[in-house]
Design a protein around this motif. Sequence first.
Motif, PDB file in Angstrom:
ATOM      1  N   LEU A 151      22.356  44.776   5.597  1.00  0.00           N
ATOM      2  CA  LEU A 151      21.218  45.591   6.015  1.00  0.00           C
ATOM      3  C   LEU A 151      21.568  46.587   7.101  1.00  0.00           C
ATOM      4  N   ILE A 152      22.203  46.084   8.160  1.00  0.00           N
ATOM      5  CA  ILE A 152      22.422  46.899   9.350  1.00  0.00           C
ATOM      6  C   ILE A 152      23.886  46.783   9.765  1.00  0.00           C
ATOM      7  N   PRO A 153      24.450  47.816  10.405  1.00  0.00           N
ATOM      8  CA  PRO A 153      25.855  47.739  10.818  1.00  0.00           C
ATOM      9  C   PRO A 153      26.040  46.718  11.933  1.00  0.00           C
ATOM     10  N   VAL A 154      27.037  45.849  11.765  1.00  0.00           N
ATOM     11  CA  VAL A 154      27.276  44.779  12.729  1.00  0.00           C
ATOM     12  C   VAL A 154      28.508  45.114  13.559  1.00  0.00           C
ATOM     13  N   ASP A 155      28.432  44.939  14.865  1.00  0.00           N
ATOM     14  CA  ASP A 155      29.579  45.223  15.733  1.00  0.00           C
ATOM     15  C   ASP A 155      30.458  43.996  15.910  1.00  0.00           C
ATOM     16  N   ILE A 156      29.857  42.862  16.223  1.00  0.00           N
ATOM     17  CA  ILE A 156      30.633  41.655  16.517  1.00  0.00           C
ATOM     18  C   ILE A 156      30.105  40.499  15.679  1.00  0.00           C
ATOM     19  N   TYR A 157      31.034  39.783  15.045  1.00  0.00           N
ATOM     20  CA  TYR A 157      30.662  38.558  14.338  1.00  0.00           C
ATOM     21  C   TYR A 157      31.088  37.370  15.194  1.00  0.00           C
ATOM     22  N   VAL A 158      30.161  36.466  15.460  1.00  0.00           N
ATOM     23  CA  VAL A 158      30.503  35.253  16.201  1.00  0.00           C
ATOM     24  C   VAL A 158      30.450  34.087  15.229  1.00  0.00           C
TER      25      VAL A 158
ATOM     26  N   GLY B 143      23.628  60.147  13.190  1.00  0.00           N
ATOM     27  CA  GLY B 143      24.215  60.480  11.906  1.00  0.00           C
ATOM     28  C   GLY B 143      25.646  60.019  11.766  1.00  0.00           C
ATOM     29  N   GLN B 144      26.329  59.809  12.905  1.00  0.00           N
ATOM     30  CA  GLN B 144      27.731  59.441  12.840  1.00  0.00           C
ATOM     31  C   GLN B 144      27.953  57.950  12.703  1.00  0.00           C
ATOM     32  N   ARG B 145      26.875  57.208  12.837  1.00  0.00           N
ATOM     33  CA  ARG B 145      27.024  55.771  12.624  1.00  0.00           C
ATOM     34  C   ARG B 145      27.472  55.502  11.203  1.00  0.00           C
ATOM     35  N   GLU B 146      28.061  54.350  11.008  1.00  0.00           N
ATOM     36  CA  GLU B 146      28.335  53.946   9.648  1.00  0.00           C
ATOM     37  C   GLU B 146      26.995  53.915   8.934  1.00  0.00           C
ATOM     38  N   PRO B 147      26.918  54.488   7.746  1.00  0.00           N
ATOM     39  CA  PRO B 147      25.619  54.554   7.089  1.00  0.00           C
ATOM     40  C   PRO B 147      25.063  53.155   6.879  1.00  0.00           C
ATOM     41  N   GLY B 148      23.801  52.975   7.222  1.00  0.00           N
ATOM     42  CA  GLY B 148      23.171  51.672   7.036  1.00  0.00           C
ATOM     43  C   GLY B 148      23.149  51.326   5.563  1.00  0.00           C
ATOM     44  N   LEU B 149      23.563  50.119   5.261  1.00  0.00           N
ATOM     45  CA  LEU B 149      23.620  49.726   3.856  1.00  0.00           C
ATOM     46  C   LEU B 149      22.231  49.400   3.355  1.00  0.00           C
ATOM     47  N   GLY B 150      21.317  49.375   4.294  1.00  0.00           N
ATOM     48  CA  GLY B 150      20.143  48.547   4.185  1.00  0.00           C
ATOM     49  C   GLY B 150      19.011  48.917   3.309  1.00  0.00           C
ATOM     50  N   VAL B 151      17.899  48.461   3.761  1.00  0.00           N
ATOM     51  CA  VAL B 151      16.651  48.490   3.022  1.00  0.00           C
ATOM     52  C   VAL B 151      16.150  49.926   2.918  1.00  0.00           C
ATOM     53  N   ASP B 152      15.578  50.285   1.796  1.00  0.00           N
ATOM     54  CA  ASP B 152      14.931  51.586   1.704  1.00  0.00           C
ATOM     55  C   ASP B 152      13.515  51.450   2.237  1.00  0.00           C
TER      56      ASP B 152
ATOM     57  N   MET C  70      12.400  38.037   5.763  1.00  0.00           N
ATOM     58  CA  MET C  70      12.624  38.479   7.136  1.00  0.00           C
ATOM     59  C   MET C  70      13.498  39.723   7.179  1.00  0.00           C
ATOM     60  N   ALA C  71      14.259  39.988   6.106  1.00  0.00           N
ATOM     61  CA  ALA C  71      15.236  41.074   6.122  1.00  0.00           C
ATOM     62  C   ALA C  71      14.587  42.417   6.407  1.00  0.00           C
ATOM     63  N   GLU C  72      13.441  42.660   5.776  1.00  0.00           N
ATOM     64  CA  GLU C  72      12.735  43.917   6.010  1.00  0.00           C
ATOM     65  C   GLU C  72      12.321  44.052   7.463  1.00  0.00           C
ATOM     66  N   ARG C  73      11.871  42.956   8.034  1.00  0.00           N
ATOM     67  CA  ARG C  73      11.439  42.979   9.442  1.00  0.00           C
ATOM     68  C   ARG C  73      12.629  43.219  10.356  1.00  0.00           C
ATOM     69  N   CYS C  74      13.761  42.608   9.982  1.00  0.00           N
ATOM     70  CA  CYS C  74      14.985  42.764  10.783  1.00  0.00           C
ATOM     71  C   CYS C  74      15.398  44.232  10.821  1.00  0.00           C
ATOM     72  N   LYS C  75      15.376  44.869   9.667  1.00  0.00           N
ATOM     73  CA  LYS C  75      15.734  46.279   9.578  1.00  0.00           C
ATOM     74  C   LYS C  75      14.756  47.132  10.392  1.00  0.00           C
ATOM     75  N   LEU C  76      13.488  46.768  10.332  1.00  0.00           N
ATOM     76  CA  LEU C  76      12.461  47.511  11.075  1.00  0.00           C
ATOM     77  C   LEU C  76      12.698  47.389  12.576  1.00  0.00           C
ATOM     78  N   LEU C  77      13.011  46.166  13.037  1.00  0.00           N
ATOM     79  CA  LEU C  77      13.268  45.953  14.465  1.00  0.00           C
ATOM     80  C   LEU C  77      14.489  46.740  14.909  1.00  0.00           C
ATOM     81  N   PHE C  78      15.516  46.742  14.045  1.00  0.00           N
ATOM     82  CA  PHE C  78      16.733  47.492  14.383  1.00  0.00           C
ATOM     83  C   PHE C  78      16.419  48.978  14.499  1.00  0.00           C
ATOM     84  N   ASP C  79      15.601  49.495  13.589  1.00  0.00           N
ATOM     85  CA  ASP C  79      15.264  50.912  13.629  1.00  0.00           C
ATOM     86  C   ASP C  79      14.433  51.264  14.856  1.00  0.00           C
ATOM     87  N   GLN C  80      13.710  50.290  15.383  1.00  0.00           N
ATOM     88  CA  GLN C  80      12.880  50.557  16.548  1.00  0.00           C
ATOM     89  C   GLN C  80      13.676  50.593  17.840  1.00  0.00           C
ATOM     90  N   MET C  81      14.901  50.064  17.811  1.00  0.00           N
ATOM     91  CA  MET C  81      15.719  50.072  19.022  1.00  0.00           C
ATOM     92  C   MET C  81      16.246  51.478  19.276  1.00  0.00           C
TER      93      MET C  81
END
Lengths: 180, 193
Positions: free
Chosen positions: A126-133, A167-176, A83-94
Amino acid sequence: MSKHYAQDMGSVVTSRTSFIDDIINLARKSSIFYLLFGLACCGIELMQTGGPRADIDRFGSVPRATPRQSDLMIVAGTLTYKMAERCKLLFDQMAEPKYVISMGSCASCGGLFQAAYSVCKGVDKLIPVDIYVPGCPPRPEALTEGLLRVQDKIVRERWFSDRRMIGQREPGLGVDYQVA
Amino acid sequence: MTAEEIHAQLAAKFGERIGPLMPPNKDSWALVNKAEDLIEIGQFCKGELGFDCLINLSGVDWPKKNQIEIVYHLYSYSKRHQFVLKVQLDRTAPSLPSLESVWKSADWLEREQYDLLGVEFRGHPDLRRIMMPDDWVGHPLRKDYKEQASWHNIETTRESPLDGFVRLDDLTKRKAAATAAIVPAAEKKEVLQ
């Protein structure tokens, strides 16, 4: 509206840009559309949070079924590598600006399944997280608190004068991952 | 039918190709000596013995014996009886014919064993990984499996926040032990003076 500026500066500041920022931020924080991204049992609590009892629609937050219309991604549940690849894809689509809540211990660090071979050890790989619950799963009240923290974050941003560029976001650690 | 009756029918039909009935109770099983006979035996079980359902297909890894065992759990809804068949394979290159043509439910179960144990099912219509990503390295349920360090730039480990963690009780005990070690030395000095 710019009361907190007056407190900070010790004098009344009537900056036009900051005033516009406040207007924009008020609109932004009161219409956080979140992506329905329930992956496991946290997804049930996510639905409860949108339901009549916790009702985060009070804060202007309504679910969306597509990432194109979403401002906030609530990663609710166990994230597997598949699911990780899909998660990254969904995040990129936002569309920017976008925020991420990592809901529950599985999304935050792998949780109960940290020793498992198929589970990603935290969505922040994978993706930068703002809030951890925290919680397993968190109660709807906890997730509502997380949403309010996102609102706090939004209010503090100077969106008009200091736009947060991609570009100023924390660089995504994520999937290539390459979108073909 | 009881397990003994089922095994007697199997032995009458296939003779030496079926092993003896192991622990004679409700969960008894029999070994299929040669993996090549599986389809024939499967068709006999489904047709003559009425096993209309393959409940489960699992695998066991025996590194010391250099063996991988595939276990078939059969159940008959029409006759209300069950039986277990096992087949033993070479661990270095496990390969056996697919039973997907006999029981349709074998499709995904065989894919699972292919994914997690690396067993090749010959004649399977769509032998792909089912749980792990397609380009994953290794088979996670093998006993000697070592996870790769990262996959698609995602680390597969996470450092524990509890590394170097000391309980408060232990800390006070350590402090008490340290002071207890110091005090007698000081007393000794006083005595000497």
